[in-house]
Design a protein around this motif. Sequence first.
Motif, PDB file in Angstrom:
ATOM      1  N   LYS A  12     -30.578  17.350  -1.037  1.00 44.80           N
ATOM      2  CA  LYS A  12     -31.658  17.742  -0.130  1.00 44.80           C
ATOM      3  C   LYS A  12     -32.905  18.061  -0.923  1.00 44.80           C
ATOM      4  CE  LYS A  12     -28.706  19.840   3.350  1.00 44.80           C
ATOM      5  NZ  LYS A  12     -27.962  21.024   3.672  1.00 44.80           N
ATOM      6  N   TYR A  13     -34.046  17.668  -0.377  1.00 46.94           N
ATOM      7  CA  TYR A  13     -35.326  18.170  -0.880  1.00 46.94           C
ATOM      8  C   TYR A  13     -35.860  19.095   0.199  1.00 46.94           C
ATOM      9  CZ  TYR A  13     -35.525  14.624  -4.549  1.00 46.94           C
ATOM     10  OH  TYR A  13     -35.275  13.859  -5.649  1.00 46.94           O
ATOM     11  N   GLY A  14     -35.803  20.373  -0.037  1.00 48.83           N
ATOM     12  CA  GLY A  14     -36.217  21.301   1.006  1.00 48.83           C
ATOM     13  C   GLY A  14     -35.336  21.095   2.222  1.00 48.83           C
ATOM     14  N   THR A  17     -32.757  15.827   4.081  1.00 43.08           N
ATOM     15  CA  THR A  17     -31.564  15.381   3.375  1.00 43.08           C
ATOM     16  C   THR A  17     -31.777  13.928   2.977  1.00 43.08           C
ATOM     17  OG1 THR A  17     -30.292  16.880   4.726  1.00 43.08           O
ATOM     18  CG2 THR A  17     -29.072  15.200   3.517  1.00 43.08           C
ATOM     19  N   VAL A  18     -31.710  13.681   1.695  1.00 44.15           N
ATOM     20  CA  VAL A  18     -31.971  12.332   1.196  1.00 44.15           C
ATOM     21  C   VAL A  18     -30.668  11.576   0.979  1.00 44.15           C
ATOM     22  CG1 VAL A  18     -33.127  11.034  -0.602  1.00 44.15           C
ATOM     23  CG2 VAL A  18     -34.053  13.205   0.097  1.00 44.15           C
ATOM     24  N   LEU A  19     -29.607  12.293   0.613  1.00 39.96           N
ATOM     25  CA  LEU A  19     -28.290  11.668   0.476  1.00 39.96           C
ATOM     26  C   LEU A  19     -27.303  12.433   1.355  1.00 39.96           C
ATOM     27  CD1 LEU A  19     -28.113  11.195  -3.413  1.00 39.96           C
ATOM     28  CD2 LEU A  19     -28.707   9.482  -1.703  1.00 39.96           C
ATOM     29  N   PRO A  37     -32.692  -1.098   1.192  1.00 37.05           N
ATOM     30  CA  PRO A  37     -34.148  -1.186   1.288  1.00 37.05           C
ATOM     31  C   PRO A  37     -34.817  -0.017   0.565  1.00 37.05           C
ATOM     32  CG  PRO A  37     -33.204  -0.539   3.380  1.00 37.05           C
ATOM     33  CD  PRO A  37     -32.064  -0.848   2.482  1.00 37.05           C
ATOM     34  N   SER A  38     -36.091  -0.174   0.283  1.00 35.96           N
ATOM     35  CA  SER A  38     -36.855   0.839  -0.428  1.00 35.96           C
ATOM     36  C   SER A  38     -36.824   2.174   0.324  1.00 35.96           C
ATOM     37  CB  SER A  38     -38.302   0.336  -0.561  1.00 35.96           C
ATOM     38  OG  SER A  38     -39.031   1.243  -1.302  1.00 35.96           O
ATOM     39  N   GLY A  39     -36.588   3.254  -0.387  1.00 38.31           N
ATOM     40  CA  GLY A  39     -36.589   4.576   0.234  1.00 38.31           C
ATOM     41  C   GLY A  39     -35.224   5.008   0.763  1.00 38.31           C
ATOM     42  N   CYS A  40     -34.168   4.207   0.514  1.00 35.68           N
ATOM     43  CA  CYS A  40     -32.871   4.553   1.098  1.00 35.68           C
ATOM     44  C   CYS A  40     -32.100   5.551   0.238  1.00 35.68           C
ATOM     45  CB  CYS A  40     -32.035   3.308   1.336  1.00 35.68           C
ATOM     46  SG  CYS A  40     -31.456   2.564  -0.189  1.00 35.68           S
ATOM     47  N   GLY A  41     -32.624   5.882  -0.943  1.00 39.61           N
ATOM     48  CA  GLY A  41     -31.967   6.909  -1.752  1.00 39.61           C
ATOM     49  C   GLY A  41     -31.231   6.379  -2.967  1.00 39.61           C
ATOM     50  N   LYS A  42     -31.420   5.117  -3.306  1.00 41.83           N
ATOM     51  CA  LYS A  42     -30.715   4.543  -4.460  1.00 41.83           C
ATOM     52  C   LYS A  42     -31.101   5.252  -5.750  1.00 41.83           C
ATOM     53  CE  LYS A  42     -32.893   0.639  -3.930  1.00 41.83           C
ATOM     54  NZ  LYS A  42     -33.779   0.767  -2.799  1.00 41.83           N
ATOM     55  N   SER A  43     -32.411   5.371  -5.961  1.00 40.19           N
ATOM     56  CA  SER A  43     -32.856   5.991  -7.213  1.00 40.19           C
ATOM     57  C   SER A  43     -32.391   7.432  -7.269  1.00 40.19           C
ATOM     58  CB  SER A  43     -34.374   5.967  -7.318  1.00 40.19           C
ATOM     59  OG  SER A  43     -34.837   4.654  -7.360  1.00 40.19           O
ATOM     60  N   THR A  44     -32.473   8.121  -6.138  1.00 40.14           N
ATOM     61  CA  THR A  44     -32.050   9.510  -6.111  1.00 40.14           C
ATOM     62  C   THR A  44     -30.579   9.629  -6.506  1.00 40.14           C
ATOM     63  OG1 THR A  44     -33.637   9.859  -4.341  1.00 40.14           O
ATOM     64  CG2 THR A  44     -31.999  11.580  -4.682  1.00 40.14           C
ATOM     65  N   LEU A  45     -29.759   8.758  -5.955  1.00 39.13           N
ATOM     66  CA  LEU A  45     -28.337   8.797  -6.296  1.00 39.13           C
ATOM     67  C   LEU A  45     -28.135   8.549  -7.794  1.00 39.13           C
ATOM     68  CD1 LEU A  45     -25.421   9.058  -5.461  1.00 39.13           C
ATOM     69  CD2 LEU A  45     -25.418   6.655  -4.780  1.00 39.13           C
TER      70      LEU A  45
HETATM   71  N1  LIG Z   1     -39.060  14.833  -5.276  1.00 40.63           N
HETATM   72  C1  LIG Z   1     -38.896  14.464  -3.992  1.00 40.63           C
HETATM   73  N2  LIG Z   1     -39.216  15.321  -2.998  1.00 40.63           N
HETATM   74  C2  LIG Z   1     -39.048  14.972  -1.700  1.00 40.63           C
HETATM   75  N3  LIG Z   1     -38.571  13.787  -1.300  1.00 40.63           N
HETATM   76  C3  LIG Z   1     -38.231  12.886  -2.234  1.00 40.63           C
HETATM   77  C4  LIG Z   1     -38.377  13.173  -3.633  1.00 40.63           C
HETATM   78  N4  LIG Z   1     -37.966  12.090  -4.324  1.00 40.63           N
HETATM   79  C5  LIG Z   1     -37.590  11.176  -3.400  1.00 40.63           C
HETATM   80  N5  LIG Z   1     -37.739  11.641  -2.141  1.00 40.63           N
HETATM   81  C6  LIG Z   1     -37.404  10.945  -0.907  1.00 40.63           C
HETATM   82  O1  LIG Z   1     -36.099  10.518  -0.981  1.00 40.63           O
HETATM   83  C7  LIG Z   1     -35.929   9.272  -0.368  1.00 40.63           C
HETATM   84  C8  LIG Z   1     -35.203   8.330  -1.279  1.00 40.63           C
HETATM   85  O2  LIG Z   1     -36.007   8.036  -2.378  1.00 40.63           O
HETATM   86  P1  LIG Z   1     -35.520   7.051  -3.527  1.00 40.63           P
HETATM   87  O3  LIG Z   1     -34.184   7.479  -4.000  1.00 40.63           O
HETATM   88  O4  LIG Z   1     -36.603   6.981  -4.548  1.00 40.63           O
HETATM   89  O5  LIG Z   1     -35.424   5.668  -2.780  1.00 40.63           O
HETATM   90  P2  LIG Z   1     -35.158   4.224  -3.366  1.00 40.63           P
HETATM   91  O6  LIG Z   1     -34.981   4.320  -4.834  1.00 40.63           O
HETATM   92  O7  LIG Z   1     -33.950   3.761  -2.654  1.00 40.63           O
HETATM   93  O8  LIG Z   1     -36.341   3.387  -2.992  1.00 40.63           O
HETATM   94  C9  LIG Z   1     -37.311   8.788   0.033  1.00 40.63           C
HETATM   95  O9  LIG Z   1     -37.462   8.966   1.405  1.00 40.63           O
HETATM   96  C10 LIG Z   1     -38.230   9.673  -0.728  1.00 40.63           C
HETATM   97  O10 LIG Z   1     -39.381   9.918   0.012  1.00 40.63           O
END
Ligand SMILES: Nc1ncnc2c1ncn2[C@@H]1O[C@H](COP(=O)(O)OP(=O)(O)O)[C@@H](O)[C@H]1O
Lengths: 360, 281, 289
Positions: A12-14, A17-19, A37-45
């Motif tokens: 979670k960011y605040g 919930t991203v994942l 797709p872009s923004g789905c949380g891959k990089s975050t994971l």
């Molecule tokens: N530091 C952060 N604070 C708040 N939201 C974030 C932060 N980093 C990423 N997000 C959100 O998390 C979601 C997933 O991001 P990300 O993992 O970068 O996507 P992907 O790599 O699949 O394109 C996005 O909606 C993005 O806006």
Amino acid sequence: MTSVSIENVVKKYGHTTVLHDINIRIPQGDFVVLVGPSGCGKSTLLRTIAGLEPISNGTIRIGERVVNGLSPKARNIAMVFQNYALYPHMTVAENMGFGLRLSRVPRPEIAQKVASAADTLGLSQLLDRYPKALSGGQRQRVAMGRALVREPDVFLFDEPLSNLDAKLRVQMRTEIRSLQQRLKTTTIYVTHDQVEAMTMADQIVVMKEGRVEQVGTPLELYDKPESLFVAGFIGSPSMNFLKGTIDSQGFQLADNQQNRLRLLGDPEPSLIERSLIYGIRPEHLVVGDEGIPCRIEVVEPTGAETMLFCLHGQQPITVFLHERRFFRPGDEIHVQARPGLMHLFDPETERRISTKNPTL
Amino acid sequence: MDETRSPGEGGWGWLATALTYAVALVISLPFLWMLKTATESSAASTAFPPNLLPDGGFFETFETIFFNSKLLLWLWNSFVVSAVSTLLALALAIPAAYALSRFRFWGKSGVSVAILSAQMMPPIVLIIPLYTFFIRFGLADSLWSVIIANAAFALPVIVWMLKTSFDTVPFEIDEAARVDGASWFHISLLIVVPLALPGVIAASIFAFLNSWDEFLLARTLLRSVDQWVGTIGLSSFMGENATPWNEVMAIALAFTVPPVALFLFIQKHFVSGLGSGAVKG
Amino acid sequence: MNRHLVLFLGPCVAALMAFFIVPVWQTFVMSVHADTMAPNPAYVGLANYIAVASDRNFVRLMTTSVLYTAGNVIFVWLIGLGIALLLNRNFVGRGLVRAAFIVPWATPYVAASLIFSLMFNYDVGILNYLLGLLSYGQLRIDYLTSCPNALISLTGISVWKLLPLGIVMMLTGLQSIPETQYEAARVDGATGLQRFWFVTLPGLRSTTITLTLLMMIWCFGRSFTAIYLLTGGGPAGCSETLVLKSYLQMFQLFKPATAATLGVGVLLISLVFAIAYIMVLAVGSRKNG
Ligand SMILES: Nc1ncnc2c1ncn2[C@@H]1O[C@H](COP(=O)(O)OP(=O)(O)O)[C@@H](O)[C@H]1O
Ligand SMILES: [Mg+2]
């Protein structure tokens, strides 16, 4: 060689919930691609696996070890970033050796490891250059070299090829894959490009809006997509989706009572008269005398193959023929499905409807 | 930059250029006048009407000020105060700026606001109690008092300048370094500081010049002539009619050359660094 | 990360506390105690504030401070904009000219005060010499020892010192206005003057606000060195600013509470500038979406 397991991971960011409750098991030595797709949380994971982001809940294991609270260093992973993140003030050799230098590896050993990685990647001539004097492809290799030198348990890649031109991308794809097969290091690779995923992966994890949609080998995803989303995302050109119903003679479009798409064998009684989405890949359609009538809008001949973009009323239908055929825009044709290759989805849940009759 | 942006120029570009030179000359006049007076003889320096060009009393004047006055000592004191307070301020500011640029933490905006408001603090409010403070700790009349206070006064501005320049270094470079096993300490010193070097230089110059120029605090704290810094030494000639103008101006020149040289040397860094640090605040 | 946070930010925050927050508090405490250098002065409430405000020279003190500040703001803005417009072109020797415009900034204030005291000299100063040339020997000005002149001269010195900052900020502001806006105005048939009025000036809005605020804070809160050295606030107090008076009260008249009270006054007025600035910024960003 180490396995990675991700159990009930929540990020979670605040308040967002991203994942959501991610569960993935990655066997040792596998090449796993996270795609979506872009923004789905891959990089975050990926970054939670690297230890660059703390997780809000769940467990991440590398090998048998729970790594939740560990620093990236302690996880013994290496990561290649999308924009390479090379240190601009260090030469190629210094970039590659930086991690070892920090772990106080003796200089001769660093030099020897850097030289051997540079050799593998064809960077031997460039060791004294600074990143700004390198081409995009060379920088990409240096970023990989930096990962390679450290002999990590796990390689993590975040869209490493997306800044390269198309030709180089195809070449690097093969190179990364063959390198990984040689080293047998467990690899997690993030991309938004499904072609990259299909060509490189042992296992693909399809993600959407912070959730895992489906995990499987490339062919499993192609043959048996579990949801409309995966069906549409995997395969190029994209699958055709048609709304309609099934009766004993075949699939019938909602707005067209006369023409049908053939089925192989008898449909299960539970499917009859039920509102459905019928999915069929463009390469599984043929042009003939019967089937659904439609009008060709655009013809894309690519030499050996022919792509047709057609309209049946308002319904677009893409046809991909593995042969050279001559059509003109405006031609009226009939398209028919090759039997046994269609997919059925529930329009409400957007999930796959599994049928007992496999040849249906 | 190649475009002509001044509106309505037409064919009058040469006139604008001439005007620019004229204005530049007027603005430079005080500096040029100091230069001229410093390099003439003491008789010429009080001549009326004034000579427009120096008459060449140069060597005599400079021999006097460098060998028969405390100028060298004061310059040295100024240098020590400025250099040490700059290093001290950097030692505190670099880690703080790094934390503000990179860490997410509760109360970050509060700290930022506090640092920005500290930049706006009128020094007089601080000096009254600090004076009492240094007296109590026996630091009055010691260079240390001025060093410490100057470092503290520079802190809010340079923390912000450094933070702004650290912000321009992509975060992914830090992350790559973390994956490489670098500690926060390593990352800030081995990666971010070298990459943000122009900003770090600008901040250092700012702190150095601030100390070099500082008068109010030094005036209250430094009593004995041997502890004086340049500003105090220079100010002792004000209204004192025994020293001829050419010597006073030569001393002023000797005190002005280091900051001006520093300034011109890194003009570009400084201007852009100050623009981003002090201005965007 | 928490341990690192303390390690990285802690020393700096501690220093800011010790050298900013604590002194401000102490100044405030001094301002509500008796006006004596003796230890443990008695608590007197707002008596010092009342005394300062009812002083017969209070209005003059405030007027002087305001005029000095306003003069700086207006002239640094005007001249800074003019010079920035001149510099924002291509011409031979631009590097040298730019350097010339930067020099006042680097000149230490004390050195500048000495230079100006020579140039302002009634008998041998270059300014009176030039004035004499222009007026056939009829005119000489008493720059520092007669009444409105002293304040005007001191304002001039400060403008000279701060001009480089104004020029740099104005240049940055000018260069941030997209060229396409000028082209669009030209296509719409705007004359040079109209382009200046409708494109350049609105484009400098935020620069103007920032510059005004910085000038206010710096001139008002730091109106000390040159005044102290050149006139000491005189003649007859007509160039005395709040800051200077506070200093003189403390270090020459040994009246710490009066000094502290004046210091708190300087702080409060600076705070008003700062709050106004933040409000303008907030309104501006809301307007722009
Ligand atoms: N530091 C952060 N604070 C708040 N939201 C974030 C932060 N980093 C990423 N997000 C959100 O998390 C979601 C997933 O991001 P990300 O993992 O970068 O996507 P992907 O790599 O699949 O394109 C996005 O909606 C993005 O806006
Ligand atoms: Mg991403």
